[in-house]
Each structure stands twice: as structure tokens, then as C-alpha cells.
Design a protein around this motif. Structure first.
Motif, PDB file in Angstrom:
ATOM      1  N   ILE A 144       5.017  -9.093  21.403  1.00  0.00           N
ATOM      2  CA  ILE A 144       5.238  -8.160  20.301  1.00  0.00           C
ATOM      3  C   ILE A 144       4.982  -8.886  18.989  1.00  0.00           C
ATOM      4  O   ILE A 144       5.521  -9.976  18.757  1.00  0.00           O
ATOM      5  N   LEU A 145       4.153  -8.291  18.153  1.00  0.00           N
ATOM      6  CA  LEU A 145       3.902  -8.815  16.811  1.00  0.00           C
ATOM      7  C   LEU A 145       4.596  -7.913  15.799  1.00  0.00           C
ATOM      8  O   LEU A 145       4.489  -6.689  15.867  1.00  0.00           O
ATOM      9  N   GLN A 146       5.299  -8.547  14.851  1.00  0.00           N
ATOM     10  CA  GLN A 146       6.051  -7.818  13.825  1.00  0.00           C
ATOM     11  C   GLN A 146       5.512  -8.211  12.445  1.00  0.00           C
ATOM     12  O   GLN A 146       6.015  -9.118  11.792  1.00  0.00           O
ATOM     13  N   PRO A 147       4.463  -7.536  11.989  1.00  0.00           N
ATOM     14  CA  PRO A 147       3.833  -7.900  10.721  1.00  0.00           C
ATOM     15  C   PRO A 147       4.651  -7.478   9.511  1.00  0.00           C
ATOM     16  O   PRO A 147       5.329  -6.448   9.516  1.00  0.00           O
ATOM     17  N   GLY A 148       4.565  -8.295   8.461  1.00  0.00           N
ATOM     18  CA  GLY A 148       5.100  -7.902   7.172  1.00  0.00           C
ATOM     19  C   GLY A 148       4.168  -6.920   6.487  1.00  0.00           C
ATOM     20  O   GLY A 148       3.191  -6.429   7.072  1.00  0.00           O
ATOM     21  N   ALA A 149       4.462  -6.605   5.230  1.00  0.00           N
ATOM     22  CA  ALA A 149       3.628  -5.667   4.461  1.00  0.00           C
ATOM     23  C   ALA A 149       2.246  -6.279   4.247  1.00  0.00           C
ATOM     24  O   ALA A 149       2.112  -7.467   3.939  1.00  0.00           O
ATOM     25  N   TYR A 150       1.210  -5.474   4.391  1.00  0.00           N
ATOM     26  CA  TYR A 150      -0.146  -5.985   4.203  1.00  0.00           C
ATOM     27  C   TYR A 150      -0.421  -6.277   2.727  1.00  0.00           C
ATOM     28  O   TYR A 150      -0.166  -5.425   1.858  1.00  0.00           O
ATOM     29  N   LEU A 151      -1.005  -7.429   2.471  1.00  0.00           N
ATOM     30  CA  LEU A 151      -1.483  -7.706   1.113  1.00  0.00           C
ATOM     31  C   LEU A 151      -2.504  -6.661   0.681  1.00  0.00           C
ATOM     32  O   LEU A 151      -2.547  -6.256  -0.492  1.00  0.00           O
ATOM     33  N   GLN A 152      -3.312  -6.189   1.622  1.00  0.00           N
ATOM     34  CA  GLN A 152      -4.385  -5.244   1.288  1.00  0.00           C
ATOM     35  C   GLN A 152      -3.860  -3.864   0.905  1.00  0.00           C
ATOM     36  O   GLN A 152      -4.622  -3.035   0.416  1.00  0.00           O
ATOM     37  N   ASN A 153      -2.568  -3.617   1.104  1.00  0.00           N
ATOM     38  CA  ASN A 153      -2.012  -2.328   0.678  1.00  0.00           C
ATOM     39  C   ASN A 153      -1.797  -2.255  -0.827  1.00  0.00           C
ATOM     40  O   ASN A 153      -1.527  -1.171  -1.363  1.00  0.00           O
ATOM     41  N   LEU A 154      -1.876  -3.380  -1.492  1.00  0.00           N
ATOM     42  CA  LEU A 154      -1.734  -3.412  -2.951  1.00  0.00           C
ATOM     43  C   LEU A 154      -3.106  -3.605  -3.581  1.00  0.00           C
ATOM     44  O   LEU A 154      -3.778  -4.605  -3.332  1.00  0.00           O
ATOM     45  N   ASP A 155      -3.522  -2.648  -4.384  1.00  0.00           N
ATOM     46  CA  ASP A 155      -4.808  -2.750  -5.081  1.00  0.00           C
ATOM     47  C   ASP A 155      -4.595  -3.542  -6.367  1.00  0.00           C
ATOM     48  O   ASP A 155      -4.135  -2.999  -7.387  1.00  0.00           O
ATOM     49  N   LEU A 156      -4.940  -4.810  -6.298  1.00  0.00           N
ATOM     50  CA  LEU A 156      -4.716  -5.711  -7.437  1.00  0.00           C
ATOM     51  C   LEU A 156      -5.966  -5.871  -8.289  1.00  0.00           C
ATOM     52  O   LEU A 156      -6.079  -6.838  -9.041  1.00  0.00           O
ATOM     53  N   THR A 157      -6.891  -4.904  -8.208  1.00  0.00           N
ATOM     54  CA  THR A 157      -8.094  -4.979  -9.034  1.00  0.00           C
ATOM     55  C   THR A 157      -7.906  -4.338 -10.399  1.00  0.00           C
ATOM     56  O   THR A 157      -8.776  -4.440 -11.263  1.00  0.00           O
ATOM     57  N   GLY A 158      -6.767  -3.655 -10.594  1.00  0.00           N
ATOM     58  CA  GLY A 158      -6.497  -3.009 -11.875  1.00  0.00           C
ATOM     59  C   GLY A 158      -5.022  -2.752 -12.013  1.00  0.00           C
ATOM     60  O   GLY A 158      -4.225  -3.229 -11.201  1.00  0.00           O
ATOM     61  N   PRO A 159      -4.592  -2.000 -13.011  1.00  0.00           N
ATOM     62  CA  PRO A 159      -3.167  -1.711 -13.191  1.00  0.00           C
ATOM     63  C   PRO A 159      -2.553  -1.150 -11.916  1.00  0.00           C
ATOM     64  O   PRO A 159      -3.130  -0.287 -11.254  1.00  0.00           O
ATOM     65  N   LEU A 160      -1.373  -1.649 -11.586  1.00  0.00           N
ATOM     66  CA  LEU A 160      -0.724  -1.329 -10.311  1.00  0.00           C
ATOM     67  C   LEU A 160       0.571  -0.582 -10.564  1.00  0.00           C
ATOM     68  O   LEU A 160       1.343  -0.941 -11.452  1.00  0.00           O
ATOM     69  N   GLU A 161       0.817   0.457  -9.768  1.00  0.00           N
ATOM     70  CA  GLU A 161       2.075   1.207  -9.829  1.00  0.00           C
ATOM     71  C   GLU A 161       2.685   1.242  -8.439  1.00  0.00           C
ATOM     72  O   GLU A 161       2.002   1.552  -7.454  1.00  0.00           O
ATOM     73  N   VAL A 162       3.972   0.910  -8.327  1.00  0.00           N
ATOM     74  CA  VAL A 162       4.662   0.959  -7.040  1.00  0.00           C
ATOM     75  C   VAL A 162       6.003   1.655  -7.217  1.00  0.00           C
ATOM     76  O   VAL A 162       6.652   1.522  -8.261  1.00  0.00           O
ATOM     77  N   PRO A 163       6.460   2.410  -6.205  1.00  0.00           N
ATOM     78  CA  PRO A 163       7.709   3.178  -6.331  1.00  0.00           C
ATOM     79  C   PRO A 163       8.943   2.423  -5.833  1.00  0.00           C
ATOM     80  O   PRO A 163       9.809   3.001  -5.182  1.00  0.00           O
TER      81      PRO A 163
END
Length: 229
Positions: free
Chosen positions: A121-140
Motif C-alpha cells: 500500500i502506498l500512501q502519497p502526500g499532496a501532489y506538488l503538481q496540484n499547485l499551479d505555481l506559474t502565477g498568482p495562487l489561491e487556495v481555500p
């Protein structure tokens, strides 16, 4: 590893056409394994689709309404086809009662462990690729809580390791490439980041954002480093 002109062992990837499945398939191909990506069209005759594969990597669709049922069906098909090895793609901190989709993965882990197959069983953390760091970022959720972030390429390499090297049967591995806050990641590349209200896309996502806002999703990095050493 297979020599030139030879095909290596075949490994089915259930959910192989998404970003996770593609990352796993690319890494396996690099190790001489023949990835067999499978999707929804293969589900009516899954046992036939996985026939001849030595192992399978099982990825459920995001926010599946009944992941344990999905995993049960997958395990049944693997057993029917004589596929004796399975790696299940779970999540870091699966037993988090306030996050329904995490709990579904915790129940699915139990099914995998009791399947009679050789399992990891693999238990991955949050993907880095889920954050678009090419411009202004908004997260809830909070910008300052810790996360164990996982690079998809590292996930693929870890999956290839546990399926092609001995000693990983019966193991459960949390995976993270690095630990950081969202603010730290944004500051590193020089983009603005803002916390915004929950957009209300899905009740399970809202529950996840509320959990993240308080706790983040910490995951250690030593396990991944050891697997890839």
C-alpha cells in the motif's frame, strides 16, 4: 530488466489514463516493465483485461462515491485472472474521520490486506503538481500549515520499485518528496498566494479543505528517500 527487443513483465494500471496512472506507467516502462493502462472501458471485463499481467497497480477515480466497492471489484477480477500481486494507491493519513474520502481509502486498505494477494500500500502526500505555481495562487485553506508534498515523478519511481524489487510485500509506505507550507512554495518561486473561501465544489472537498486549514497534511520524507536510494 528486459533486453533489447524483449518485453518485460506486464503490470496492469487500473486508472492508468489519469495523471497518476501516466506517471506510474512511465516509470515502470523505464525499468523494463510493460505497463498495461486500463480505464472505464475495460471495467465490464476487467478479469479479461488483466489476464497475463503479473501484478496490478490500483488507482480509484478521484472522489469515487464508493471506493471500497470499486476496490472489491478490482480485487475479485485480479484473483479471477490469476494476478497475484497488487499495489493499492491510498492516501496519507487515511483514517481521518472528518474526511470521508480518506475513510473510504482506509476501508479499502483493509480489503487489500485481507485479499489473499501479495500486497503493498502506498500512501502519497499532496501532489506538488496540484499547485499551479506559474502565477498568482489561491487556495481555500491556511497558507502556513505543513504538508508532505509528493512529486508525481517520485511517485512513479516508488511504484516501480515496489513492483520490481523483492521485500515490499505486506508493506505500507507514506510518501513525500518534501515538507513545506504553501506560502513557502510560493515564496520560493516568487508568486503571490492568497487564502480564499471554500468554493464549494464538492462536500468531500469542503471537508478536506476544513481539515487542511487546521492540520495541513504532514508526511515524512525518509521513507521515499529510502525507497529511491
Amino acid at each position: 530488466m528486459a533486453g533489447r527487443g524483449e518485453s518485460g513483465p506486464r503490470v496492469a494500471i487500473l486508472g492508468g489514463h489519469g495523471k497518476t496512472g501516466r506517471a506510474v506507467g512511465e516509470a515502470r516502462a523505464a525499468r523494463g516493465v510493460e505497463p498495461v493502462p486500463l480505464g472505464r472501458a475495460d471495467w465490464p471485463d476487467l478479469a479479461g483485461a488483466v489476464a497475463g499481467c503479473e501484478a496490478a497497480y490500483v488507482i480509484a477515480p478521484n472522489l469515487h462515491p464508493d471506493e471500497p466497492a470499486y476496490v472489491t471489484s478490482a480485487l475479485r477480477a485480479l484473483a479471477e485472472a490469476g494476478v497475484g500481486r497488487v499495489v493499492y494507491h491510498s492516501v496519507a493519513s487515511p483514517y481521518a474521520p472528518s474526511m470521508p474520502h480518506h475513510l473510504a481509502k482506509a476501508r479499502s486498505e483493509d480489503l487489500v490486506r485481507r485479499s489473499g494477494l501479495s500486497w503493498t500500500i502506498l500512501q502519497p502526500g499532496a501532489y506538488l503538481q496540484n499547485l499551479d505555481l506559474t502565477g498568482p495562487l489561491e487556495v481555500p485553506y491556511s497558507l502556513d500549515v505543513p504538508f508532505g508534498f509528493l512529486d508525481l515523478a517520485d511517485l512513479g519511481r516508488a511504484a516501480a520499485v515496489v513492483l520490481t524489487e523483492p521485500g515490499h510485500g505486506g508493506a505500507t509506505y507514506e510518501l513525500a518528496t518534501r515538507v513545506a507550507t504553501v506560502r513557502e512554495l510560493a515564496d520560493e518561486v516568487g508568486v503571490a498566494v492568497t487564502q480564499v473561501p471554500d468554493p464549494g465544489w464538492h462536500p468531500w472537498l469542503s471537508a478536506m479543505f476544513a481539515y487542511y486549514d487546521v492540520h495541513g497534511l504532514p508526511v515524512g520524507t525518509r521513507v521515499l528517500a529510502s525507497l529511491l536510494a
